[in-house]
Design a protein around this motif. Structure first.
Motif, PDB file in Angstrom:
ATOM      1  N   ARG A 202       0.863  -1.181   0.000  1.00  0.00           N
ATOM      2  CA  ARG A 202       0.000   0.000   0.000  1.00  0.00           C
ATOM      3  C   ARG A 202       0.898   1.230   0.000  1.00  0.00           C
ATOM      4  O   ARG A 202       2.110   1.127   0.122  1.00  0.00           O
ATOM      5  CB  ARG A 202      -0.920   0.009   1.217  1.00  0.00           C
ATOM      6  CG  ARG A 202      -0.178  -0.040   2.532  1.00  0.00           C
ATOM      7  CD  ARG A 202      -1.119  -0.086   3.733  1.00  0.00           C
ATOM      8  NE  ARG A 202      -0.407  -0.342   4.959  1.00  0.00           N
ATOM      9  CZ  ARG A 202       0.317   0.544   5.649  1.00  0.00           C
ATOM     10  NH1 ARG A 202       0.440   1.776   5.194  1.00  0.00           N
ATOM     11  NH2 ARG A 202       0.922   0.216   6.767  1.00  0.00           N
ATOM     12  N   MET A 203       0.275   2.398  -0.120  1.00  0.00           N
ATOM     13  CA  MET A 203       1.084   3.616  -0.102  1.00  0.00           C
ATOM     14  C   MET A 203       1.645   3.843   1.307  1.00  0.00           C
ATOM     15  O   MET A 203       1.055   3.405   2.299  1.00  0.00           O
ATOM     16  CB  MET A 203       0.268   4.815  -0.580  1.00  0.00           C
ATOM     17  CG  MET A 203      -0.723   5.355   0.404  1.00  0.00           C
ATOM     18  SD  MET A 203      -1.521   6.859  -0.208  1.00  0.00           S
ATOM     19  CE  MET A 203      -3.126   6.227  -0.623  1.00  0.00           C
ATOM     20  N   PRO A 204       2.783   4.512   1.412  1.00  0.00           N
ATOM     21  CA  PRO A 204       3.407   4.732   2.716  1.00  0.00           C
ATOM     22  C   PRO A 204       2.645   5.742   3.570  1.00  0.00           C
ATOM     23  O   PRO A 204       1.839   6.528   3.073  1.00  0.00           O
ATOM     24  CB  PRO A 204       4.803   5.254   2.359  1.00  0.00           C
ATOM     25  CG  PRO A 204       4.620   5.896   1.029  1.00  0.00           C
ATOM     26  CD  PRO A 204       3.574   5.084   0.319  1.00  0.00           C
TER      27      PRO A 204
ATOM     28  N   GLY B 158      -6.807  12.474 -12.449  1.00  0.00           N
ATOM     29  CA  GLY B 158      -5.837  11.940 -11.508  1.00  0.00           C
ATOM     30  C   GLY B 158      -5.120  10.723 -12.053  1.00  0.00           C
ATOM     31  O   GLY B 158      -5.588  10.061 -12.980  1.00  0.00           O
ATOM     32  N   GLY B 159      -3.986  10.426 -11.470  1.00  0.00           N
ATOM     33  CA  GLY B 159      -3.223   9.242 -11.835  1.00  0.00           C
ATOM     34  C   GLY B 159      -2.261   8.899 -10.723  1.00  0.00           C
ATOM     35  O   GLY B 159      -2.077   9.669  -9.772  1.00  0.00           O
TER      36      GLY B 159
ATOM     37  N   SER C 100      -4.323   1.599  -4.054  1.00  0.00           N
ATOM     38  CA  SER C 100      -4.507   2.318  -2.785  1.00  0.00           C
ATOM     39  C   SER C 100      -4.489   3.826  -3.006  1.00  0.00           C
ATOM     40  O   SER C 100      -5.180   4.569  -2.313  1.00  0.00           O
ATOM     41  CB  SER C 100      -3.444   1.899  -1.753  1.00  0.00           C
ATOM     42  OG  SER C 100      -2.185   2.488  -1.998  1.00  0.00           O
ATOM     43  N   ILE C 101      -3.709   4.268  -3.978  1.00  0.00           N
ATOM     44  CA  ILE C 101      -3.693   5.692  -4.339  1.00  0.00           C
ATOM     45  C   ILE C 101      -4.944   6.045  -5.138  1.00  0.00           C
ATOM     46  O   ILE C 101      -5.630   7.039  -4.850  1.00  0.00           O
ATOM     47  CB  ILE C 101      -2.416   6.037  -5.137  1.00  0.00           C
ATOM     48  CG1 ILE C 101      -1.160   5.798  -4.291  1.00  0.00           C
ATOM     49  CG2 ILE C 101      -2.472   7.483  -5.637  1.00  0.00           C
ATOM     50  CD1 ILE C 101       0.138   5.866  -5.072  1.00  0.00           C
ATOM     51  N   ILE C 102      -5.240   5.221  -6.145  1.00  0.00           N
ATOM     52  CA  ILE C 102      -6.387   5.486  -7.019  1.00  0.00           C
ATOM     53  C   ILE C 102      -7.693   5.508  -6.226  1.00  0.00           C
ATOM     54  O   ILE C 102      -8.593   6.309  -6.517  1.00  0.00           O
ATOM     55  CB  ILE C 102      -6.429   4.442  -8.157  1.00  0.00           C
ATOM     56  CG1 ILE C 102      -5.273   4.691  -9.138  1.00  0.00           C
ATOM     57  CG2 ILE C 102      -7.771   4.461  -8.877  1.00  0.00           C
ATOM     58  CD1 ILE C 102      -5.043   3.568 -10.134  1.00  0.00           C
ATOM     59  N   THR C 103      -7.798   4.651  -5.205  1.00  0.00           N
ATOM     60  CA  THR C 103      -9.003   4.636  -4.374  1.00  0.00           C
ATOM     61  C   THR C 103      -9.262   6.005  -3.763  1.00  0.00           C
ATOM     62  O   THR C 103     -10.391   6.510  -3.761  1.00  0.00           O
ATOM     63  CB  THR C 103      -8.893   3.573  -3.267  1.00  0.00           C
ATOM     64  OG1 THR C 103      -8.741   2.298  -3.872  1.00  0.00           O
ATOM     65  CG2 THR C 103     -10.122   3.568  -2.373  1.00  0.00           C
TER      66      THR C 103
END
Length: 200
Positions: free
Chosen positions: A83-85, A109-110, A128-131
């Protein structure tokens, strides 16, 4: 003219390099592209012991409110256990007011990421970022297969339809390859093109 924000967190400089490539692609499409990083939240002792890269040409973003002034936001962060930090999470968690106001609805977004290994959770991290971006009401643009250099197994390379990626190796010794950086440029250009069309 559309404005693109490339917002990243990078421990060892791999994502920093990818962020600059994303911005280059956005600029090539005719957009204004700013590159900013989120604040470091790890204790200084941890940063020193882990030998994080602490020098950067890109300034720390001032506040989460700045997101609203951009037409497109591209977020880059390395994988942390799939997942993202926490550094990026801590920043995005401050965006409740923007979400409540719908301030990011309809923006483009991207996401892009890195991991130590080829199967280190890159696609889960991208999601996790895109969510987060989907909850903000954003239109997502990934690394589509128009960028065909991400195909094939002739060399070790990152790349995913969900976003540009790079592979750093366990000790961080592998730097983003030409194929990976070109993928980041391609995604940056595509995001800027979509943002420019939406603004027209």
């Amino acid at each position: 003219m559309s404005k693109v924000l490339v917002l990243y967190y990078s421990s060892y400089g791999h994502i920093e390099q990818m962020a600059e490539a994303v911005a280059e692609g956005a600029r090539a499409a005719g957009a204004i592209a700013d590159v900013r990083r989120v604040p470091e939240t790890a204790p200084q002792a941890v940063v020193a012991a882990a030998h994080f890269k602490t020098d950067s040409a890109h300034p720390v973003i001032g506040s989460v409110e700045e997101l609203a002034s951009y037409d497109a936001i591209v977020i880059g962060a390395p994988t942390r256990f799939g997942r993202m930090p926490s550094q990026m999470t801590a920043f995005l968690d401050q965006a409740g007011g923007l979400w409540m106001r719908g301030a990011l609805n309809g923006k483009v977004g991207g996401a892009f990421t890195s991991s130590a290994t080829q199967h280190g959770g890159q696609e889960v991290t991208l999601f996790s970022i895109i969510t987060n971006l989907l909850h903000f009401g954003m239109t997502i643009v990934g690394l589509d297969y128009g960028y065909q250099a991400q195909m094939g197994v002739d060399e070790v390379k990152g790349g995913s339809p969900y976003g540009a990626t790079t592979i750093a190796d366990g000790n961080g010794s592998r730097q983003p390859s030409a194929v990976e950086l070109d993928g980041a440029r391609y995604q940056g250009r595509r995001i800027a093109e979509v943002a420019i069309k939406q603004a027209a």
